[in-house]
Design a protein around this motif. Structure first.
Motif, PDB file in Angstrom:
ATOM      1  N   LEU A 153      63.921  60.287  38.521  1.00  0.00           N
ATOM      2  CA  LEU A 153      63.710  59.248  37.518  1.00  0.00           C
ATOM      3  C   LEU A 153      64.474  57.967  37.837  1.00  0.00           C
ATOM      4  CD1 LEU A 153      62.091  59.043  34.939  1.00  0.00           C
ATOM      5  CD2 LEU A 153      64.092  59.727  33.671  1.00  0.00           C
ATOM      6  N   TYR A 154      65.653  58.074  38.378  1.00  0.00           N
ATOM      7  CA  TYR A 154      66.461  56.873  38.629  1.00  0.00           C
ATOM      8  C   TYR A 154      65.822  55.950  39.669  1.00  0.00           C
ATOM      9  CZ  TYR A 154      70.289  53.832  39.810  1.00  0.00           C
ATOM     10  OH  TYR A 154      71.048  52.732  40.051  1.00  0.00           O
ATOM     11  N   PRO A 155      65.443  56.445  40.865  1.00  0.00           N
ATOM     12  CA  PRO A 155      64.815  55.515  41.820  1.00  0.00           C
ATOM     13  C   PRO A 155      63.490  54.950  41.298  1.00  0.00           C
ATOM     14  CG  PRO A 155      65.334  57.591  42.891  1.00  0.00           C
ATOM     15  CD  PRO A 155      65.637  57.755  41.447  1.00  0.00           C
ATOM     16  N   TRP A 156      62.775  55.758  40.535  1.00  0.00           N
ATOM     17  CA  TRP A 156      61.526  55.269  39.950  1.00  0.00           C
ATOM     18  C   TRP A 156      61.812  54.137  38.971  1.00  0.00           C
ATOM     19  CZ3 TRP A 156      60.149  55.450  34.757  1.00  0.00           C
ATOM     20  CH2 TRP A 156      58.864  55.022  34.477  1.00  0.00           C
ATOM     21  N   ALA A 157      62.826  54.301  38.139  1.00  0.00           N
ATOM     22  CA  ALA A 157      63.142  53.285  37.141  1.00  0.00           C
ATOM     23  C   ALA A 157      63.598  51.980  37.797  1.00  0.00           C
ATOM     24  CB  ALA A 157      64.218  53.801  36.196  1.00  0.00           C
ATOM     25  N   VAL A 158      64.256  52.075  38.934  1.00  0.00           N
ATOM     26  CA  VAL A 158      64.715  50.882  39.615  1.00  0.00           C
ATOM     27  C   VAL A 158      63.543  50.085  40.186  1.00  0.00           C
ATOM     28  CG1 VAL A 158      66.023  50.079  41.629  1.00  0.00           C
ATOM     29  CG2 VAL A 158      66.998  51.794  40.112  1.00  0.00           C
ATOM     30  N   SER A 159      62.526  50.785  40.660  1.00  0.00           N
ATOM     31  CA  SER A 159      61.427  50.097  41.338  1.00  0.00           C
ATOM     32  C   SER A 159      60.101  50.188  40.596  1.00  0.00           C
ATOM     33  CB  SER A 159      61.262  50.673  42.737  1.00  0.00           C
ATOM     34  OG  SER A 159      60.939  52.043  42.644  1.00  0.00           O
ATOM     35  N   VAL A 160      60.102  50.472  39.291  1.00  0.00           N
ATOM     36  CA  VAL A 160      58.853  50.691  38.569  1.00  0.00           C
ATOM     37  C   VAL A 160      57.998  49.432  38.513  1.00  0.00           C
ATOM     38  CG1 VAL A 160      59.826  50.254  36.271  1.00  0.00           C
ATOM     39  CG2 VAL A 160      57.824  51.701  36.511  1.00  0.00           C
ATOM     40  N   PHE A 161      58.612  48.263  38.421  1.00  0.00           N
ATOM     41  CA  PHE A 161      57.819  47.040  38.309  1.00  0.00           C
ATOM     42  C   PHE A 161      57.162  46.658  39.631  1.00  0.00           C
ATOM     43  CE2 PHE A 161      60.981  46.544  34.843  1.00  0.00           C
ATOM     44  CZ  PHE A 161      60.078  46.642  33.796  1.00  0.00           C
ATOM     45  N   ASP A 162      57.721  47.119  40.731  1.00  0.00           N
ATOM     46  CA  ASP A 162      57.120  46.837  42.040  1.00  0.00           C
ATOM     47  C   ASP A 162      56.025  47.834  42.396  1.00  0.00           C
ATOM     48  OD1 ASP A 162      58.931  44.773  42.323  1.00  0.00           O
ATOM     49  OD2 ASP A 162      60.404  46.035  43.353  1.00  0.00           O
ATOM     50  N   LEU A 163      56.054  49.015  41.794  1.00  0.00           N
ATOM     51  CA  LEU A 163      55.128  50.075  42.183  1.00  0.00           C
ATOM     52  C   LEU A 163      53.779  49.992  41.483  1.00  0.00           C
ATOM     53  CD1 LEU A 163      57.640  53.046  42.289  1.00  0.00           C
ATOM     54  CD2 LEU A 163      56.743  51.736  44.207  1.00  0.00           C
ATOM     55  N   GLY A 164      53.743  49.480  40.276  1.00  0.00           N
ATOM     56  CA  GLY A 164      52.465  49.314  39.586  1.00  0.00           C
ATOM     57  C   GLY A 164      52.169  50.440  38.604  1.00  0.00           C
ATOM     58  N   TRP A 165      50.956  50.368  38.085  1.00  0.00           N
ATOM     59  CA  TRP A 165      50.541  51.300  37.035  1.00  0.00           C
ATOM     60  C   TRP A 165      50.361  52.737  37.530  1.00  0.00           C
ATOM     61  CZ3 TRP A 165      50.969  50.479  32.115  1.00  0.00           C
ATOM     62  CH2 TRP A 165      51.025  49.164  31.646  1.00  0.00           C
TER      63      TRP A 165
END
Length: 124
Positions: free
Chosen positions: A83-95
């Motif tokens: 969850l942590y790495p996802w939360a850091v880069s969620v805006f770059d990864l998209g929907w």
């Protein structure tokens, strides 16, 4: 064909790592024996856990619920690790990444509800 000289830095690194780890493990034991601080007595050699002597056989079986709680802890610990790495880069990864993580969290929530209903979290 690969020249074996290219592996020399790796072998040197491994040699230094083994020498240092061996030094840090065996040097304190050697110093303890040479300075006289190694004086085992029956009290020092007894097994204890949490400050008091063991009162049961060391080969006794644990309750299955202990293992279930341990497995649940590992599962939710891994959730935090994902969850942590996802939360850091969620805006770059998209929907797609957001929907995938919501599915992952929903699966974990269903697993938690199932374990709760089965009584895996109840401790008597």
């Amino acid at each position: 064909m690969v020249d074996l000289v290219e592996y020399l830095p790796i072998l040197l690194f491994l040699g230094v790592a083994l020498a240092l780890s061996g030094t840090f493990v065996f040097l304190p034991m050697l110093v303890g024996r040479l300075t006289g601080t190694h004086q085992p007595t029956p009290e020092k050699l007894t097994e204890y856990e949490c400050g008091f002597p063991a009162f049961e056989d060391s080969r006794s079986q644990f309750d299955v619920r202990f293992y279930l709680v341990a497995i649940l802890f590992i599962v939710f610990d891994l959730e935090a690790a994902f969850l942590y790495p996802w939360a850091v880069s969620v805006f770059d990864l998209g929907w797609v990444a957001w929907i995938s993580m919501m599915i992952f969290i929903a699966e974990l929530a269903l697993g938690l509800v199932y374990a709760w209903k089965k009584g895996a979290l109840e401790w008597e």
